[in-house]
Design a protein around this motif. Structure first.
Motif, PDB file in Angstrom:
ATOM      1  N   ALA A 881       7.939   2.292   4.981  1.00 39.41           N
ATOM      2  CA  ALA A 881       8.594   1.077   5.463  1.00 39.41           C
ATOM      3  C   ALA A 881       7.615   0.227   6.269  1.00 39.41           C
ATOM      4  N   ILE A 882       6.772   0.902   7.042  1.00 37.52           N
ATOM      5  CA  ILE A 882       5.785   0.160   7.827  1.00 37.52           C
ATOM      6  C   ILE A 882       4.798  -0.536   6.906  1.00 37.52           C
ATOM      7  N   ARG A 883       4.315   0.206   5.870  1.00 35.95           N
ATOM      8  CA  ARG A 883       3.357  -0.391   4.933  1.00 35.95           C
ATOM      9  C   ARG A 883       3.972  -1.572   4.198  1.00 35.95           C
ATOM     10  N   GLU A 884       5.240  -1.416   3.814  1.00 39.95           N
ATOM     11  CA  GLU A 884       5.910  -2.509   3.107  1.00 39.95           C
ATOM     12  C   GLU A 884       5.994  -3.762   3.979  1.00 39.95           C
ATOM     13  N   ALA A 885       6.333  -3.577   5.263  1.00 40.34           N
ATOM     14  CA  ALA A 885       6.435  -4.721   6.167  1.00 40.34           C
ATOM     15  C   ALA A 885       5.072  -5.363   6.388  1.00 40.34           C
ATOM     16  N   PHE A 886       4.043  -4.534   6.559  1.00 44.53           N
ATOM     17  CA  PHE A 886       2.710  -5.083   6.796  1.00 44.53           C
ATOM     18  C   PHE A 886       2.181  -5.807   5.561  1.00 44.53           C
ATOM     19  N   GLU A 887       2.478  -5.299   4.385  1.00 46.90           N
ATOM     20  CA  GLU A 887       2.041  -5.973   3.150  1.00 46.90           C
ATOM     21  C   GLU A 887       2.703  -7.351   3.043  1.00 46.90           C
ATOM     22  N   ALA A 888       4.009  -7.390   3.358  1.00 50.73           N
ATOM     23  CA  ALA A 888       4.717  -8.678   3.318  1.00 50.73           C
ATOM     24  C   ALA A 888       4.140  -9.637   4.356  1.00 50.73           C
TER      25      ALA A 888
END
Length: 968
Positions: A881-888
Motif C-alpha cells: 500500500a505504501i509503494r502504491e501511494a508513493f508511485e501515484a
C-alpha cells in the motif's frame, strides 16, 4: 471527560493547561488530582500534583501552590524512583517558584525564606546543577528586602555561573537583569538588556509580556513616547487575558496615569474587578493598589474627585474615596512586608511610586479616549508661572490690550473684548467704548449678532463716527446672509454701500471703514454665487472694487492687507466656480502668501486647504501634501481641534498614498487624538482610527493595529461611515489577528465582513473574505467549518470565472479532508477535481499570458497532489500500500515537472522543487539511481546561476543532501 487510565488523565491535564488562567482551571486541576489518586499509579499522582502546582502558579491563587509542592518533595525524598526524568527535572525547576512565592507572602518569615534558599542550594548541588538559578533566587531575596550590596554580589555571581537546564529562560533572565538596572537608575541600560526580548529573539509564556510592561516607565522618562505607546498597545493585549499577570497589568494602569490617559486607566480597572480583592499574591495586589491610588489622585487633582469609578465590589466608589482606600490598603500590605523583612524598603518604594507626577500631559494612543483634563500640547508637564488674570487688570489696560489684539488681528481678540465687556459692567465707560464692546460681542455671536451690530451702529453714530456706524450696519447685513436671509441681506447692503462711498468721496471717513463695507458687500454677493450659482459677474466686480481701494494702501495696516488677501481668495473661488482650477489654485496661493507675509498665517489655513483639494483633483499629490503641511504649520495652536483632526487625516491619506506608512500613521494618530478632543470620537475619530489601524498593519505592527482597529469598530457604522469602511476594518483586523496567531478570532472577523460583502453587487470581496475565513478556521483546528467556508468561496470563484482561486479552494479542501471523516479518499477526489478544473480552463484559454498563469497553477496542483498522496498513507499500512501511494505521488510529481519545464525560466524554481520531491520519493522506493539522476538534474539546472540567490543555494544544498545516501 472520564478518566479511565493514565493516558486519559494526561489528555485531560493537557486540555486543562490550554484553558484560561483562573479559579476554574485550578478547580479542574484539583479534580484531576483526585482522579489520579484513584488510578493507584505513583507517577500519575506526581504528574497531577505537578499540573496542579503549575496552574496555581499561573493564577491569582499562587498561595495554594505550597501544599502540592510539599507533598511532591516528600514523595521524592521517600521514593525518588517513582519520578521519571521529566518529573525529576520539574521538581527541581519549581524550587525557584517556591522562593518567589514565599517572598510574595508577607506571613512567611524571612528566616524561613533564607532557610529554603539554603535547601535549594543543597539540593541543586546534589543533583549536579549549576548555582546560577540559586544565585538568581538570592538576588531576588536581597533586592526585595533592600539589601543592595548583597543583591549586587548575588547579581554578579548569577551572571558568572554556568547556564544549565535549571536556569530560567533567556527572556526571563533578561527581564530580571534589566530590573536591576532600573533599580539603580539606569533606564538606558535596562532597555538595552531587554532589546532581544522586545525584538522577539527570546520569548516564553510570560515574555515579552512583562518586559513590555516594565519598559513603559523608563521609556517615558527618557522621552521615547512613541515606543512607550507602542509597548502599551502591544503589551496590554498580551496581559489582558492572563489572570496571573496583575503586576504587569498594574504597570499599564500606571502608564495611563502618567500620560494623561486617565479615562483609559479607568477602563482597565473596570476589566479586572477581582484584582482589587484577590489575596493569593499579596505583593502584586499591593502594586496594583498603589497604581490605583496614583490614578485616583490624578483624577482628584483634575477636579474629578467626585466622579464614579470602578472599585472593589459591594459599594459605589468615587475617585476621592478610592484614592484613600487603595492607598491605605497598599500601605498596610507594605507595612506587613517591611515588618517581615526588618527594613522600610518596600514601603519607601511604594510611597515613591504613588507620589509620581505625570510625565507627559497627554500621549495620544490611537484607541478611543475620553478627555479628563483640558486639552493641551503633547509636551512634558512643567508648572506654569503664575500670571495676572485679565479680571485683575485695570479697565484701561484691558481696553488697550483688546484694541491692540483687534488692530493686529490676533486670534484671541474676541476673548479680550469679552473681558472688557465684563469689566465695563462695573465701570463708567463712554459711548464709543460701548459701541466697540457691542460690535465685538456681535462678532462672536455668529448668526445671532444682527441686533448687536445694529446697536453698535447706533452707538457709533451717537459717538460721532458715522463711517464706523455704516460699517457695523454692513456687518449686520452680512450676518443676515449667513443666517439664510440672502434676499434681506442684499437689500440691506445697498444703503450702507452708497452712503460709505459718498462719505469717502467727501473725506468724511477713512479707507478702513470704507473697505469694511465693501468687504461685507462682496461677501454677501459671494454667498449668492455659492448658494444660487448666479451673480458671479456682480461678485467679481465687487471684489475688484475692493481691491482697487486697498491695493497698495496696506503697508503696516494689517486690516487693509487682510482685506486684499481675502479679496484675492474670493477671485480664486470665482475661478474655481467657473471651472478654472489651475487659476483658482494660483490665486489661493497668492492669498496665502499675503497673509503669511503680513505675519497672519492663521488666516492662510483655509486657503491652503482649498489649494490642497484643487491639487488633489488635478492629480498633483505633491502640491496637495505641501499645502496641507503648510496649513498645519500656519494654523499652529489656533486651529480648532476638529480642524486639526481633519488636516491630519487628509495628510495621512496623501502621505499614505505615496507609501510612507510610518508618517501616515503619525498623522492618523494625531487625527484620532484631536477628534477625541473635539468630541467627535464616534464619527471623525472612528474614521481616523480606521486609517491608523491600516497604516500600522502595513508596517507589520500587528498587535498595535489590532488594538486600534477593535477600538474603531466600536464606533464605525454603515450609516455614518459606509459599510465599506466597516468591512475594510474587519478585514484588516482579521489580518492582524491571523498574524498574531489568534486564528479563531480572525475567522470571526473575516466571516462578519463576508456577511456584509455578501449583499454587494460585486462579489470579489465576498469571495476573498470567505476564502480567508476558511484559512483561519483551518488554522484554528476547525476543519469541518473551514471546509464549509472554502466551499462557499469556491462557489463564488466559479461564478466569477476565477479559476485560480477556485482551484486553490479545492486544494485547501483536499488537505482539510485528511483531518475529517472524508479522509484520504475524499482528499484525492478533491485534488483530482482541482486538476480537472485547471486542465479544462487551460484548454479553453486563448490569451498566451493567461495560459502561462494557468499552467503554473496546474503545475502547483500536481505538485500538491503528489505531496498529499505521499503524506496520506496510514501509519499501519503494509508495504504494497505504501509503494502504491508513493508511485501515484511520483506520477503527480512527474506531471508537475513536465508542466513547470514548459514555462522555461519562469518555472525553474518550481520545477527543481518538484524534481527534488520526486527524488526523495525515488529514494523511498529504493531506486537510488533514479534519485541520483534527479538530484544531478537540479544541480545541472543551476549551472552558472547566481550563488548569492537564496533559492539557488537551498536547492543545491538539498540536492547534495539527496546525493549522499543514494551514492552510499
Amino acid at each position: 471527560m472520564e478518566i479511565a487510565d493514565f493516558d486519559s488523565l494526561r489528555r485531560a491535564m493537557a486540555e486543562n493547561s490550554e484553558e484560561p488562567e483562573g479559579p476554574a482551571r485550578n478547580a479542574r486541576a484539583e479534580q484531576l488530582l483526585a482522579e489520579a489518586e484513584r488510578l493507584n499509579i505513583p507517577l500519575a499522582v506526581i504528574e497531577a500534583l505537578g499540573h496542579q502546582l503549575k496552574v496555581y502558579n499561573y493564577s491569582s491563587e499562587k498561595d495554594k501552590m505550597f501544599v502540592p509542592f510539599a507533598r511532591l518533595l516528600r514523595m521524592w525524598d521517600e521514593r525518588p524512583e517513582d519520578f521519571d526524568e521529566y518529573e525529576t527535572h520539574s521538581l527541581h525547576w519549581v524550587f525557584k517558584w517556591m522562593t518567589a512565592g514565599m517572598l510574595d507572602q508577607p506571613h512567611v518569615p524571612l528566616a524561613s525564606i533564607e532557610k529554603w534558599l539554603g535547601e535549594m542550594e543543597h539540593r541543586y548541588r546534589l543533583a549536579g546543577h549549576s548555582e546560577r538559578a540559586v544565585r538568581s533566587a538570592e538576588f531576588s531575596v536581597a533586592g526585595h528586602v533592600g539589601d543592595l550590596p548583597r543583591a549586587e554580589r548575588a547579581y554578579a555571581a548569577w551572571l558568572a555561573a554556568d547556564r544549565d537546564r535549571m536556569a530560567d529562560c533567556h527572556a526571563c533572565e533578561l527581564h530580571g537583569q534589566g530590573g536591576w538596572q532600573l533599580k539603580n537608575g539606569r533606564d538606558e541600560a535596562a532597555l538595552e538588556l531587554w532589546g532581544p526580548v522586545l525584538d522577539g529573539e527570546y520569548s516564553c509564556a510570560h515574555e515579552p509580556h512583562t518586559v513590555l510592561a516594565s519598559s513603559l516607565a523608563p521609556l517615558l522618562r527618557l522621552g521615547r513616547v512613541d515606543e512607550a505607546r507602542a509597548h502599551h498597545l502591544r503589551g496590554f493585549r498580551l496581559v489582558r487575558p492572563m489572570e496571573s499577570m496583575r503586576g504587569a497589568y498594574a504597570d499599564h494602569v500606571e502608564f495611563c496615569a502618567l500620560t494623561g490617559n486617565e479615562a483609559r486607566g479607568l477602563e482597565l480597572l473596570a476589566e479586572r474587578p477581582a484584582y482589587f480583592t484577590d489575596t493569593g499574591q499579596p505583593r502584586s495586589r499591593m502594586d496594583f493598589l498603589a497604581v490605583v491610588a496614583l490614578l485616583m489622585d490624578r483624577l482628584t487633582e483634575l477636579g474629578l474627585g467626585g466622579q464614579r469609578v470602578p472599585g472593589p465590589a459591594g459599594r459605589v466608589w468615587t475617585a476621592g474615596d478610592l484614592a484613600g482606600h487603595a492607598r491605605g490598603e497598599a500601605l498596610e500590605l507594605a507595612a506587613r512586608f517591611d515588618a517581615r523583612n526588618g527594613t522600610s524598603y518596600v514601603g519607601d518604594q511604594l510611597r515613591e511610586r504613588m507620589a509620581q507626577r505625570p510625565l507627559v500631559d497627554r500621549l495620544p494612543l490611537g484607541v478611543r479616549a475620553v478627555r479628563t483634563a483640558p486639552a493641551g500640547p503633547l509636551a512634558p508637564v512643567a508648572p506654569a508661572p503664575a500670571a495676572k488674570g485679565p479680571e485683575q487688570q485695570s479697565f484701561p489696560a484691558l481696553l488697550a490690550e483688546a484694541r491692540r489684539l483687534s488692530d493686529s488681528l490676533r486670534p484671541h481678540a474676541l476673548e479680550a473684548w469679552a473681558a472688557v465687556a465684563r469689566a465695563a459692567e462695573e465701570t463708567e465707560v463712554d459711548t464709543y467704548v460701548r459701541a466697540e464692546i457691542a460690535d465685538h460681542t456681535a462678532m462672536g455671536r455668529g448668526p445671532e449678532g444682527v441686533e448687536l451690530f445694529e446697536r453698535a451702529a447706533e452707538l457709533y453714530a451717537q459717538a460721532g463716527d458715522e463711517g464706523e456706524a455704516i460699517a457695523a450696519r454692513a456687518r449686520a447685513a452680512y450676518v443676515r446672509a449667513l443666517s439664510g436671509e440672502l434676499d434681506e441681506a442684499l437689500a440691506a447692503i445697498d444703503e450702507p454701500y452708497d452712503r460709505i462711498l459718498a462719505l469717502y468721496a467727501d473725506d468724511a471717513t477713512g479707507v478702513r471703514q470704507t473697505a469694511s463695507v465693501l468687504m461685507s458687500r462682496a461677501r454677501i454677493l459671494m454667498r449668492r454665487v455659492h448658494e444660487r450659482s448666479t451673480g458671479a459677474g456682480d461678485a467679481e466686480q465687487a471684489v475688484r472694487e475692493l481691491l482697487a481701494l486697498v491695493g497698495g494702501r496696506g503697508g503696516s495696516d494689517l486690516r487693509l492687507v487682510s482685506r486684499a488677501a481675502e479679496g484675492r481668495a474670493m477671485l480664486a473661488e470665482l475661478a474655481e466656480h467657473a471651472g478654472d482650477g489651475e487659476r483658482a489654485g494660483e490665486l489661493f496661493r497668492q492669498a496665502t502668501a499675503q497673509f503669511v507675509g503680513a505675519e497672519l498665517p492663521w488666516f492662510a489655513v483655509e486657503y491652503e486647504v482649498r489649494v490642497a483639494a484643487l491639487a488633489h483633483e488635478q492629480g498633483d499629490l505633491a502640491e496637495a501634501e505641501r499645502a496641507l503641511r503648510a496649513a498645519l504649520e500656519h494654523g499652529g495652536p489656533y486651529v480648532e481641534p476638529v480642524g486639526r483632526a481633519q488636516l491630519h487625516l487628509q495628510l495621512a491619506e496623501v502621505v499614505g498614498g505615496r507609501g510612507a506608512a510610518e508618517e501616515a500613521a503619525e498623522h492618523a494618530l494625531e487625527a484620532a487624538h484631536w477628534a477625541d478632543e473635539a468630541g467627535q470620537s464616534g464619527t471623525l475619530g472612528a474614521w481616523a482610527r480606521h486609517q491608523l489601524g491600516g497604516f500600522l498593519l502595513r508596517q507589520g505592527r500587528f498587535a498595535e493595529a489590532a488594538e486600534v482597529l477593535e477600538s474603531a469598530l466600536a464606533d464605525l457604522s454603515a450609516e455614518t461611515h459606509g459599510d465599506g469602511a466597516v468591512v475594510q476594518t474587519q478585514w484588516w483586523l482579521g489580518d492582524c489577528l491571523s498574524e498574531l496567531g489568534e486564528h479563531h478570532a480572525a475567522a470571526e472577523r473575516r466571516l462578519q465582513a463576508a456577511e456584509i460583502a455578501r449583499h454587494w453587487p460585486e462579489q470579489h470581496d465576498h469571495a476573498t473574505l470567505a476564502h480567508l475565513a476558511a484559512e483561519s478556521l483551518g488554522n484554528a483546528g476547525l476543519p469541518v467549518e473551514a471546509d464549509r467556508a472554502y466551499t462557499r468561496a469556491g462557489e463564488l470563484w466559479r461564478a466569477m470565472g476565477n479559476v485560480h482561486f477556485l482551484v486553490r479552494s479545492l486544494r485547501a479542501r483536499a488537505w482539510l479532508a485528511l483531518r475529517t471523516e472524508e479522509g484520504p479518499r475524499g482528499a484525492r477526489r478533491l485534488m483530482a477535481e482541482a486538476v480537472r478544473e485547471c486542465e479544462a480552463a487551460l484548454a479553453a484559454v486563448g490569451d498566451p499570458a493567461a495560459a502561462e498563469r494557468l499552467a503554473g497553477e496546474l503545475g502547483h496542483t500536481h505538485r500538491q497532489f503528489g505531496d498529499l498522496l505521499a503524506r496520506s498513507v496510514p501509519e499501519d499500512a503494509d508495504d504494497p500500500a505504501i509503494r502504491e501511494a508513493f508511485e501515484a505521488a511520483l506520477a503527480e510529481m512527474a506531471a508537475a515537472i513536465s508542466v513547470f519545464a514548459g514555462l522555461g525560466e519562469d518555472g525553474l524554481h518550481s520545477r527543481t522543487a518538484a524534481e527534488l520531491a520526486a527524488g526523495w520519493l525515488e529514494a523511498d522506493l529504493s531506486r537510488p539511481a533514479a534519485a541520483t539522476a534527479r538530484a544531478r538534474a537540479v544541480l545541472d539546472a543551476y549551472e552558472g546561476a547566481d550563488p548569492a540567490d537564496e533559492t539557488v543555494r537551498a536547492r543545491r544544498a538539498e540536492a547534495r543532501q539527496l546525493l549522499e545516501p543514494t551514492e552510499e
